[in-house]
Scaffold this active site. Structure first.
Site, PDB file in Angstrom:
ATOM      1  CB  ALA B 102      -0.939  -0.003   1.204  1.00  0.00           C
ATOM      2  CE  LYS B 103       5.417   0.766  -4.123  1.00  0.00           C
ATOM      3  NZ  LYS B 103       4.710  -0.503  -4.390  1.00  0.00           N
TER       4      LYS B 103
END
Lengths: 298, 298
Positions: B102-103
């Site tokens: 999901a960074k």
């Protein structure tokens, strides 16, 4: 529909302010009036929905934009994300600008998927502009720019934030200049290509409020980019610092948004409100006071 | 439950591989067999659910981990996010490691909210580890580290990616060294504090596969950090490059995950599958071939 740059300038003029309302439904800060519960529970999702709607009601026609913070909705899972989608949709319908603060960024086709989900009035999470993390490089901005261009939307690239450790990477000196100056330089031609009739660009940056001299330097590199300035009020900066990178137009301040979250939606006067009308009054007074502090004569 | 570092090492040994299956339900690539529709529609959400479940079925017991890419679920709004939550939950129940890609990254209390939403088996989006964007500075990692420590989870910090523009910021020379080396140096003490019984740390990095010499240099700076290596297979790198930063243990390769997405879940042989059993066979063969290519004797 006009491009984001021009809608933003119009919103600044119509509301008479650059003030942006951050909508971060912190479960530990939402007044008891709105209820609550364990994250992800029906009760907590109802609480953030009611609270976000109440904030929206105080924002329409009074502030230039809202900036919902995705994390506080994501924390509740898909039910929280549904509330965020509804908030974006309702604000867009009311003609209020929505800056989705999701700080997305990824490579190639992944950025394309994020862009489809988060940019434009018809996105799953409707917005007028999206915050973007540039760490993966300029090529990763392309899908966001394409979607923004196609939908008349804006982007705010994280250039220099105002948290204590912001300098760990952003301030590192490269050829004698901090990296975020180099980043601003890379963005400059992209911003110049996206100027609207107002003269402002639809490609903006996030520029923290705690270091005004640098805001002026950034303004020199990016003369036409809107600055999204976090950190006004409760997070530390006064009006002078927050406004340092903006421009005085003939209708007042222009060229960006000064965001306040805690100072606007969680003022002490609203914490113990016994009724919605008491809460509305407290928030309305707080919004007015913040607008006055940011006004050209404030 | 043991810490992430040890669960990862155990998964490498039990499955005999460092191969990680990226699960990115690209609407334009999902075989017709699974159906589809406009993003966010019931038909498209059913398609990504069925496709993700089918991928999961081919991953359990065969690969070391899965890495769902959040963007391709977010694109469908809250309905897509519900599918992602279910995928994480089902994988965790099956004992398969989940790296949520999901960074995320933000300041202070916002990172705390993201961490609550994305880290741990009981999070809204259940995971064993989360990918993190460090651009805002080391202090912004703290809430993620706290939540990871409290739940025995791991983090993969974006250190050097493999996209064409990755060097725009990551490779800028600071005191004669690329910035991502400096970042690795900042992470080193945090990683050293998080070593499990296996000797590996629960604090890892994302280290792109297209530049193996640099992977070896990063390994010298971060001797105990798992490397999440994207870019194997369809994205460009062969086994030698992908494995350059990993270590040969007595049970085979250890010290990270080599991710493949397109090469694993969208092989040409599966594109025109007429039945689920044909599709399963095509994916199973592809997984076996990729494991063989990454094996110590491959």
């Amino acid at each position: 529909m006009t491009v984001f740059a021009d809608r933003l300038t119009e919103a600044n003029r119509q509301t008479g302010t650059v003030l942006c309302m951050g909508i971060d439904p912190h479960m530990t800060m939402i007044p008891a009036l709105f209820g609550g519960g364990a994250p992800g529970s029906d009760a907590s999702i109802a609480a953030i929905r009611d609270f976000a709607n109440a904030c929206l009601g105080q924002a329409i026609g009074k502030v230039a934009a809202i900036k919902p913070q995705a994390a506080f909705f994501e924390q509740h899972g898909s039910g929280g994300m549904q509330v965020l989608a509804e908030l974006g949709r309702d604000a867009v319908r009311a003609g209020l600008l929505v800056v989705m603060d999701a700080k997305r960024g990824d490579i190639g086709s992944t950025s394309t998927a994020y862009a489809a989900g988060w940019i434009g009035h018809d996105a799953a999470f409707p917005s007028d502009a999206l915050t973007i993390n540039p760490w993966l490089g300029l090529d990763t901005l392309e899908p966001f720019l394409q979607r923004a261009d196609a939908t008349g939307s804006g982007l705010f690239i994280l250039n220099r934030t105002s948290n204590p450790g912001a300098g760990d990477l952003q301030d590192q000196l490269v050829d004698g200049q901090p990296l975020y100056h180099h980043l601003a330089g890379m963005l400059a031609p992209l911003a110049a290509d996206r100027r609207g009739a107002s003269g402002w660009s639809s490609l903006g940056i996030v520029a923290g409020a705690t270091w005004p001299e640098d805001a002026r330097r950034l303004r020199a590199i990016l003369p036409d980019s809107p600055f999204l300035v976090p950190g006004f009020g409760a997070q530390g900066a006064g009006p002078e610092k927050a406004l340092a990178g903006l421009k005085r137009g003939k209708f007042g301040w222009e060229g960006g948004l000064v965001n306040s979250t805690r100072g606007l939606i969680f003022p002490a006067a609203a914490a113990d409100a016994k009724s919605i009308s008491d809460w509305n009054k407290a928030i309305s007074d707080t919004v007015d006071a913040n607008k006055a502090a940011l006004s050209p004569t404030g």
